[in-house]
Write an enzyme that holds these catalytic residues in place. Structure first.
Site, PDB file in Angstrom:
ATOM      1  N   ASP A   1       0.726 -12.494   6.389  1.00  0.00           N
ATOM      2  CA  ASP A   1      -0.396 -13.427   6.271  1.00  0.00           C
ATOM      3  C   ASP A   1      -0.429 -14.068   4.884  1.00  0.00           C
ATOM      4  OD1 ASP A   1      -1.006 -12.475   8.782  1.00  0.00           O
ATOM      5  OD2 ASP A   1      -2.592 -11.147   8.085  1.00  0.00           O
TER       6      ASP A   1
ATOM      7  N   ASP B   1      -5.146  -6.240   1.472  1.00  0.00           N
ATOM      8  CA  ASP B   1      -6.310  -5.909   0.656  1.00  0.00           C
ATOM      9  C   ASP B   1      -7.141  -4.769   1.242  1.00  0.00           C
ATOM     10  OD1 ASP B   1      -7.121  -7.431   2.783  1.00  0.00           O
ATOM     11  OD2 ASP B   1      -8.321  -8.843   1.614  1.00  0.00           O
TER      12      ASP B   1
ATOM     13  N   THR C   1       2.331  -8.259   3.561  1.00  0.00           N
ATOM     14  CA  THR C   1       1.684  -8.847   4.722  1.00  0.00           C
ATOM     15  C   THR C   1       2.207 -10.249   4.944  1.00  0.00           C
ATOM     16  OG1 THR C   1      -0.412  -9.760   5.544  1.00  0.00           O
ATOM     17  CG2 THR C   1      -0.258  -9.401   3.172  1.00  0.00           C
TER      18      THR C   1
ATOM     19  N   ARG D   1      -3.630 -14.492  11.198  1.00  0.00           N
ATOM     20  CA  ARG D   1      -5.070 -14.235  11.339  1.00  0.00           C
ATOM     21  C   ARG D   1      -5.861 -15.497  10.967  1.00  0.00           C
ATOM     22  NH1 ARG D   1      -6.310  -8.706   8.259  1.00  0.00           N
ATOM     23  NH2 ARG D   1      -5.347  -9.911   6.575  1.00  0.00           N
TER      24      ARG D   1
ATOM     25  N   ASP E   1      -2.302 -13.540   2.341  1.00  0.00           N
ATOM     26  CA  ASP E   1      -3.681 -13.986   2.108  1.00  0.00           C
ATOM     27  C   ASP E   1      -4.399 -13.196   1.019  1.00  0.00           C
ATOM     28  OD1 ASP E   1      -3.767 -11.617   3.495  1.00  0.00           O
ATOM     29  OD2 ASP E   1      -5.202 -12.291   5.008  1.00  0.00           O
TER      30      ASP E   1
ATOM     31  N   GLY F   1      -0.437  -3.833   9.273  1.00  0.00           N
ATOM     32  CA  GLY F   1       0.688  -4.435   9.975  1.00  0.00           C
ATOM     33  C   GLY F   1       1.988  -4.287   9.209  1.00  0.00           C
TER      34      GLY F   1
ATOM     35  N   ARG G   1      -3.103   1.841  11.412  1.00  0.00           N
ATOM     36  CA  ARG G   1      -4.464   1.533  10.988  1.00  0.00           C
ATOM     37  C   ARG G   1      -5.307   2.758  11.296  1.00  0.00           C
ATOM     38  NH1 ARG G   1      -2.546  -3.444  13.015  1.00  0.00           N
ATOM     39  NH2 ARG G   1      -2.663  -5.109  11.448  1.00  0.00           N
TER      40      ARG G   1
END
Length: 320
Positions: A127, A102, A125, A171, A129, A10, A71
């Site tokens: 996210d 990751d 990202t 997510r 995360d 993303g 992707r």
């Protein structure tokens, strides 16, 4: 050295800042910079080009990525990875810098184990995360976009005495929802990492309504998949007309904030300063410092949200 940069997964605001600094600092160090367009797919297809100053002119204020991202399903097939290696050799690329999460780092780590192409990973990202890393490129801009949206929604929520449920991205990670709920004074915060108690929240809200509260802001992480349910809960259990706003992909775009631009540059400088003598690392930001880590160290660790922030948000989850 010939060094190529690519984006994977993303997109996030701040990638262009990293790309601009990559080109400029590469030339400063005596490296020759290259672009890989469309991420891992571009490596497979040979969509590789030498980068010049003109390629990064005027991109610093733009969100997204001028070299595009993707992707790749094909990357899981070793035959396509071999094709990517052949394209790298064709352009005499000595090392790679990847902006992503990751999964992107694992992709290049596999590539290194097979073909010995050195790399550096930079977290990018919204996210946020990645374990042992407190900041990823795109995070601050996403948080500010959410802030603007919440501020605007609050205007109409207070005007009509409504409950507004706002769904954030991330997510399975509740970082954006948690941080935004605390920063923007929400009355509810529900995230995948923590249990919540609607009965406790109901008791609290009904009491607050008697004391004058006449609207609610609820911030819900998308990973829970309950935003519509919470909207209905406000109407049935609390008695407030409710609206649902799914912020979606606007959180990925927008002009990068000042913090975003600074961090992106600092990530790239750290990566390029180490790519020759200490490659195959992930550049992380932790405890106000940039730290190089092995991918194995990151993968063996568990991502966790800030405990102090969680404690502040517990009442917003109905936890005592």
């Amino acid at each position: 050295m010939n060094i190529a940069i690519l984006c994977s997964g993303g997109d996030s605001s701040g990638m262009n800042n990293a790309i601009k600094k990559f080109v400029e600092y590469s030339y400063e160090l005596g490296f020759t910079p290259y672009f890989v367009y469309k991420g891992l797919e571009g490596l497979i297809d040979g969509d590789i080009k030498k980068a010049e100053y003109k390629d990064v002119s005027g991109i610093i204020y733009r969100g997204g990525t001028v070299i595009k991202s993707a992707r790749s399903i094909r990357w899981y097939d070793k035959n396509y990875r071999k094709k990517a290696f052949e394209n790298i050799k064709k352009h005499n690329i000595d090392a790679l810098v990847i902006l992503g999460g990751d999964g992107s780092f694992r992709a290049l780590n596999i590539f290194y184990n097979e073909f010995k192409v050195p790399f550096m990973g930079i977290p990018a990202t919204i996210d946020n995360d990645i374990p042992l890393n407190e900041y990823s490129i795109g995070v601050d801009t996403a948080l500010n976009i959410i802030r603007n949206a919440v501020d605007d929604i609050r205007d109409t929520a207070s005007s009509f005495s409504r409950a507004f449920v706002i769904e954030t991205m991330g997510r399975e990670c509740g970082y954006l929802a948690l941080t935004s709920a605390v920063a923007n004074g929400a009355e509810m915060c529900l995230i995948p990492e923590e249990e919540y108690n609607l009965e406790n929240l109901k008791k609290r809200y009904l009491k607050e309504i008697k004391n004058g509260r006449d609207y609610f802001i609820a911030i819900i992480a998308e990973g829970l998949k309950i935003s519509e349910k919470i909207k209905e809960w406000f109407e049935k259990e609390i008695g407030f007309e409710s609206r649902l706003t799914v912020l979606g992909h606007i959180q990925r775009g927008g002009s990068p904030t000042v913090i975003e631009r600074l961090r992106a540059s600092e990530f790239v400088v750290t990566a390029l300063d180490n790519i020759k003598n200490n490659p195959n690392k992930i550049v992380t930001y932790f405890d106000d410092k940039f730290i190089l880590r092995d991918l194995e160290e990151i993968e063996s660790s568990t991502y966790s949200l800030d405990k102090k922030l969680l404690k502040i948000a517990y009442p917003l989850m109905g936890k005592e």
